[in-house]
Design a protein around this motif. Sequence first.
Motif, PDB file in Angstrom:
ATOM      1  N   UNK A  27       0.854  -1.183   0.000  1.00  0.00           N
ATOM      2  CA  UNK A  27       0.000   0.000   0.000  1.00  0.00           C
ATOM      3  C   UNK A  27       0.892   1.235   0.000  1.00  0.00           C
ATOM      4  N   UNK A  28       0.782   2.004  -1.061  1.00  0.00           N
ATOM      5  CA  UNK A  28       1.516   3.264  -1.147  1.00  0.00           C
ATOM      6  C   UNK A  28       0.542   4.409  -0.926  1.00  0.00           C
ATOM      7  N   UNK A  29       0.950   5.361  -0.113  1.00  0.00           N
ATOM      8  CA  UNK A  29       0.100   6.516   0.169  1.00  0.00           C
ATOM      9  C   UNK A  29       0.828   7.797  -0.200  1.00  0.00           C
ATOM     10  N   UNK A  30       0.074   8.734  -0.695  1.00  0.00           N
ATOM     11  CA  UNK A  30       0.634  10.049  -1.011  1.00  0.00           C
ATOM     12  C   UNK A  30      -0.387  11.112  -0.649  1.00  0.00           C
TER      13      UNK A  30
ATOM     14  N   UNK B 282      -9.208  10.141   0.149  1.00  0.00           N
ATOM     15  CA  UNK B 282      -9.864  10.649   1.351  1.00  0.00           C
ATOM     16  C   UNK B 282      -9.502  12.104   1.545  1.00  0.00           C
ATOM     17  N   UNK B 283     -10.485  12.917   1.909  1.00  0.00           N
ATOM     18  CA  UNK B 283     -10.235  14.316   2.260  1.00  0.00           C
ATOM     19  C   UNK B 283     -10.965  14.614   3.560  1.00  0.00           C
ATOM     20  N   UNK B 284     -10.548  15.696   4.201  1.00  0.00           N
ATOM     21  CA  UNK B 284     -11.270  16.253   5.342  1.00  0.00           C
ATOM     22  C   UNK B 284     -11.776  17.628   4.937  1.00  0.00           C
TER      23      UNK B 284
ATOM     24  N   UNK C 159      -5.507  12.318   1.082  1.00  0.00           N
ATOM     25  CA  UNK C 159      -4.563  11.219   0.966  1.00  0.00           C
ATOM     26  C   UNK C 159      -5.043  10.250  -0.103  1.00  0.00           C
ATOM     27  N   UNK C 160      -4.116   9.780  -0.932  1.00  0.00           N
ATOM     28  CA  UNK C 160      -4.380   8.733  -1.901  1.00  0.00           C
ATOM     29  C   UNK C 160      -3.686   7.451  -1.452  1.00  0.00           C
TER      30      UNK C 160
END
Length: 819
Positions: free
Chosen positions: A487-490, A520-522, A598-599
Amino acid sequence: MKKYVSIFLTAVLLFMLMVPGLSKANTSTVSAVIDSSLVKALETAVEPLQVIVTFEGEGAPTADHLNLLKQLGISTGITMKSLPISGILATKEQINKLAATPGIKSIYLNKRLTYSNFDANNLTGVDKARTDAAMQKANGGLPVTGKGIGVVVNDSGVDGTHPDLQFGSHLVQNVMGSTNLNAWSPDLLPITYVENVPNTDTNSGHGTHVAGTVGGTGAASGGKYEGVAPGADLIGYGSGAALFVLDGIGGFDYAITHQSQYNIRVITNSWGSSGDFDPNDPINIASKAAYDRGITVLFAAGNEGPGENTHNPYAKAPWVISVAAGEKDGSLADFSSRGTKGVGGTFEMDGKTWTWKDEPSVTAPGVDIISTRVLAPVSSLAITADAELIEPAYLPFYTSMSGTSMATPHVAGIVALLLEADPTLSPDEIKKVLQDSATNMPGYESWEVGTGYVNAYAALEGVMFDKNYGETINAYQTFNSNANVEVERSEFQVDYNPLLLSSNAYSFNVAEGVGQISARIDASGLIGQTGNPLNLILVAPDGTSYSSGVSLLFPLYYDRTVSVTSPQAGEWQVKVDGLHGDAANPVGVGLPETVHGTLAFSKVGSFSGLKDISGNPAASAIQMAVSERLIDGYADGSFKPKQYLTRSELARSLVMGTGIRQSQSVNVKDVSTGDLPFAKAVVTKGAAIRDGVQTQVGVMQLDASGNFNPSGEVDRAALAYSLVQALGLEKQAKDFTGDITVQYKDERIPVKDSASVPAALKGYVQLALDLNILNASFSVTQGPYDLVPKVEASFNPAKKVTRADYAVAITRYYQAWFQ
């Protein structure tokens, strides 16, 4: 698939906005909504049908409504006293005329009903525990009901005028809290509790529903919709639907202050927020204080799924029990919030190092749960959906809702049962026994469902008879074969401006082989507290859009998530858009804000423990089975695909990947210690979680002497039995008569060795073939003078099953599970 709106707290009102399964028939003449079952029934109707009519408006049907029915010649039926509903007997012609009449909101077929609280208590073993003779004897001759255990329902309030929640007896206290934030006072005023209020749930009905699930007596339904712990002492704490942090804290404050007075041991919270876990958040401080005093605290995981990183932050505290929402078939509800794989950490508090994980604790029934309806003021919550689920006579008293809000009080009731059985249990011990006794859920990991589906019977058996559970839990296992999911997150940001549409996007690339992307966003608003009605959209290279939607409760829930499985490779876009009230208006309603997000990119990178499957025709099935925890390899790194599957290996694999409840009740003579928990589970009555009422025999069987024969090899007929039985299809299999056939192109042809299949297993083989779990072998013969070839099919019931064969079958089973 059904779609659910978030009902976390006061969002129960949103159920009136989305009701699945409705259709409009002949929209040029029909004004009422006709449900699909009635549309189908009308196609062949000759005799009058039993239907449920809902009128526009509120309250009981008016005189005009009743006259309308009489004018159409409808004279047989009943009417509700508080709801605009009538159950009638009407002909096809009368129904069609009624459907075209203004003022008729909907018409539903009065079909056979499935009662969700009734089902939920069966599904989790609550009813099994109440009727178990050994448990009754251990409890002084009476069923466990949570007697004497105080449970605080920290919610929108409780309607104590409901027969199931009688104030002054079953509902021992009902409190309205007020925070008294009076800016004009020169003094700091303490929180005000107004006690002994018969009804504190005057704005939503959410808390009343929750209270009924915890411990409603079922008095208004003859016990049909009884809660989990009908003997518990309920304490309602209502604070205007707990919309603000101080309101939630007030419930904890009251519980702690009055703990001794009401023997408060449990507090259930079906509300929350979004964002990261912060041990110093005042809600977490409050829940920790309750935990320190021996109060078991439960929080709903949240209704923001199915994306990762949507878990209610208050549910992440290591001292609370976080509850995800499950379907009645043992799967996870789409809306149930997920944690984040591998995310967690440690922190210091009160001189102790705590470890937290971003995952629920357990899963409990949370879809179409029937419980108590607020009576005053008269509620119209889920009124149309209820007409399908609830008998007309009970409609004034009960309503259906879905969400982790409904799953959480179910577990709170189970906690009360455990505390009655052993009042010395600590919150940590209760959490452990619930997690240890849970049922594995096929296709899910612990960051999604915790240790699995809650099993009240096994939990009580562990507490009352000192039975050890947990050895079969996937979340506790170290597996020999593994799929290495990377799982890669950016991070990204979008400077949202409603006037500059072209700037409200962020571009990114998806590589080949990515199995899932999540964004995902806030949208917390400029000051981080107000929320911003923004929508998150993922746009694929071909222009397909995947939207998060905007919750009408955006001030409470700031996060937006979108997940796409098997995404196209290429350039994608994240778009942030405002809430559109009109399709003709291109400018969305939203405030300018720098939105941070975040992706996450998930990809199966490699496999370990499968060194000998290369070139095997079942290699891809073996990899899938391993990745979904449907089978495991050996400690030496091999899988041995050509080796015959033994009965002990089948038992382990069934418990791993087909939803088999743990059990210690059956005596098995010839199995070693390590394999014993798996063997006991598969041979016990009600083993399959798909057997909701726990009446079907096990998914494997002992011989006449009580032996399991663990080293015996599995044949195809036995495998058909186990996999079909695990799907809960015992009745369908036993009802089958005749010879076995199989579909070949556009025809069904007989299976030539049908006679060699044991009579008791024929139905199982037939279903295994029909569901494409197992396949027949086809051969084509043609004599020298035959004009067309003859196709023959064989099942080969006595043929031994290899481990590769099982991998293929179980991956097909896995597809059937989610059909």
